[in-house]
Design a protein around this motif. Structure first.
Motif, PDB file in Angstrom:
ATOM      1  N   SER A  11       0.840  -1.205   0.000  1.00 54.43           N
ATOM      2  CA  SER A  11       0.000   0.000   0.000  1.00 54.43           C
ATOM      3  C   SER A  11       0.870   1.248   0.000  1.00 54.43           C
ATOM      4  N   SER A  24      -4.657   3.027  -0.043  1.00 54.54           N
ATOM      5  CA  SER A  24      -5.008   2.616   1.312  1.00 54.54           C
ATOM      6  C   SER A  24      -4.917   1.091   1.479  1.00 54.54           C
ATOM      7  N   ILE A  34      -6.021  -2.293  -1.071  1.00 49.64           N
ATOM      8  CA  ILE A  34      -5.266  -3.522  -1.314  1.00 49.64           C
ATOM      9  C   ILE A  34      -6.109  -4.738  -0.947  1.00 49.64           C
TER      10      ILE A  34
END
Length: 54
Positions: A11, A17, A21
């Protein structure tokens, strides 16, 4: 340099964020492996995936 990356490391690398992911993993949009409860990403495969998705 390590061969695999964690969700947090990926990330940070991609600038997205953790939730993004996890969503991509859930929908099989990004190459990953699960080892027990951990989700890992092979650095070379991710780099190739990024190159091919442009």
């Amino acid at each position: 340099m390590r061969i695999v990356m964690t969700v947090r490391e990926l990330s940070e690398l991609l600038g997205v964020s953790l939730d993004s992911i996890y969503s991509m993993v859930k929908e099989n949009q990004i190459p990953h492996v699960r080892i027990r409860r951990r989700i890992l990403f092979h650095r070379e495969i991710i780099e190739n995936w990024l190159r091919s998705s442009n």
